[in-house]
Design an enzyme around this catalytic site. Structure first.
Site, short mmCIF file in Angstrom:
data_model
loop_
_atom_site.label_atom_id
_atom_site.label_comp_id
_atom_site.label_asym_id
_atom_site.label_seq_id
_atom_site.Cartn_x
_atom_site.Cartn_y
_atom_site.Cartn_z
N CYS A 110 0.81 -1.22 0.00
CA CYS A 110 0.00 0.00 0.00
C CYS A 110 0.85 1.27 0.00
CB CYS A 110 -0.92 -0.02 1.22
SG CYS A 110 -1.88 1.50 1.42
N TRP A 152 -7.83 -6.18 5.22
CA TRP A 152 -6.47 -6.69 5.18
C TRP A 152 -6.31 -7.81 6.20
CZ3 TRP A 152 -3.01 -4.85 1.62
CH2 TRP A 152 -3.33 -3.62 1.01
N THR A 198 -8.52 0.52 6.56
CA THR A 198 -7.38 0.85 5.71
C THR A 198 -6.08 0.82 6.50
OG1 THR A 198 -7.63 3.23 6.17
CG2 THR A 198 -8.83 2.34 4.27
N VAL A 199 -4.99 0.75 5.75
CA VAL A 199 -3.66 0.90 6.31
C VAL A 199 -3.06 2.20 5.75
CG1 VAL A 199 -3.17 -1.52 6.75
CG2 VAL A 199 -2.75 -0.60 4.47
N TYR A 230 -5.23 6.34 -9.10
CA TYR A 230 -6.42 5.56 -8.78
C TYR A 230 -7.63 6.07 -9.55
CZ TYR A 230 -4.08 3.13 -4.96
OH TYR A 230 -3.24 2.33 -4.23
#
Length: 378
Positions: free
Chosen positions: A41, A74, A108-109, A172
């Site tokens: 990521c 994740w 999210t990370v 993105y």
């Protein structure tokens, strides 16, 4: 106005902060928190870089989610038993559910997790890097650089905001566009910004001032993934990074700076994008190229002057447990006289219109052999 089918990022985060004064109820304490990232990521890559540059390895532990995930979030599929060895969880969502049962937003990370309670504290990626550089100052290594110096903050913010809008998120917007007009608009913004950055970096070594700043930390993770992923997978294909002399030299300069290239695992990066994004790459085939060894070629940008860390010093080598594979080619094979690129993992894949099964093997660090049905990936 964005065209029909434009991608819009969900930026609803846990905005609590870990601060020196504990104003949000989460005071800085050595050993209390765990920074969870994924090598794949780019947003998490920033936090990994800043943690390295600040020398916080001994006070803020690192959890590494694997490159694959499904709609549940994740997962720690590279860790023994498929669980994070400190948090004891299989999926990052568990930490968000402990903070807020039925957590409704994206998992999210990077995420900072409070180890005693197992609760996610924050996944606000912009604030995390700024706070690692400021709120954790009492625990930083001697010689840690100032990535956000007061005298350049307005310029850093201006450059970083443009980089986020048109480049970090821009790739993105190209890749996830669901209409030609939306894609064309995102493509034009991306390349307009990259052209301006190319011009900016022709005569200066770093984006702002004479040293590495937060602005460079924000641009690098997109550049390092550009040829391997965004150029083809996200249709950002006017040129490769290697065809942009200033940006390619700048990116190699950073890659070869301690704290940057030693956070990059190209095999995990490619596994994530090409396998998880099934709607873009339904076959799940992970490309063999490009050869990553060019990242170690001379860049010559020392001639532009500047000092990477200003009055600070470079960080030492990463802890052995956090080391990424060396740049060997092909990925996963032993370089002549050198170490291997780490263990390998296998991603099982089911053909969407057939009962036949197929699989792709790519290099990765640590972990065990895993299998995932492609229909479970998002």
């Amino acid at each position: 106005m964005a065209g029909e089918g434009a991608f819009e990022r969900d930026r609803t985060y846990l905005t609590s902060r870990v601060t020196a004064d504990g104003r949000d109820g989460w005071p800085v304490e050595p050993g209390r928190y765990r920074l969870v990232i994924a090598r794949a990521c780019p947003w998490a890559n920033r936090a990994a870089i800043v943690r390295r540059l600040m020398g916080l390895e001994g006070v803020l532990s690192l959890g590494v989610a694997g490159p694959l995930h499904d709609e549940r979030s994740w997962s720690f599929h590279l860790d023994p038993g498929g669980r994070d060895p400190v948090l004891g969880i299989e999926r990052l969502r568990e930490a968000f559910e402990r903070r807020e049962p039925g957590y409704p937003n994206g998992v999210t990370v990077p995420t900072i997790v409070d180890v005693p309670s197992g609760q996610a504290v924050t996944n606000d990626f912009e604030r995390i890097t700024l706070d690692l550089g400021s709120q954790w100052r009492a625990h930083q290594r001697e010689g840690a650089p100032d990535l956000y110096p007061e005298r350049w903050r307005d310029e850093i913010d201006e450059v970083a905001d443009a980089v986020y809008r048109d480049v970090n998120d821009g790739v993105y917007q190209c890749g996830f566009a669901r209409g030609q007009e939306a894609y064309d608009e995102a493509y034009a913004r991306l390349w307009g910004r990259l052209d301006r950055l190319e011009e900016r970096l022709r005569g200066r070594r770093y984006l702002v001032g004479d040293r590495i700043t937060e602005a460079d930390v924000r641009l690098f993770p997109t550049l390092v993934r550009f040829d391997a992923v965004y150029h083809g997978h996200f249709k950002c294909n006017r040129q490769k990074l290697t065809e942009l002399p200033a940006l390619w030299g700048y990116a190699r300069d950073l890659f070869q700076t301690p704290g940057f290239g030693d956070t990059i695992d190209f095999a995990q990066i490619k596994a994530h994008y090409y396998v998880v994004h099934h709607d873009i790459n339904p076959t799940g085939i992970v490309p063999r190229g490009p050869d990553p060894r060019g990242w170690l070629s001379p860049h010559g940008r020392e001639a532009l002057g500047g000092r990477p860390f200003g009055e600070g010093t470079p960080p030492g080598p990463p802890p052995a447990a956090e080391a990424v594979p060396p740049l060997v080619w092909p990925l996963g094979r032993r370089a002549a006289g050198g170490p291997t690129a780490g263990r390998r993992f296998r991603v099982g894949a089911r053909q969407s219109r057939s009962r036949r099964s197929s699989s792709v093997t790519v290099g990765a660090t640590g972990g065990t052999t895993i299998r995932r049905r492609r229909r479970m990936l998002v």
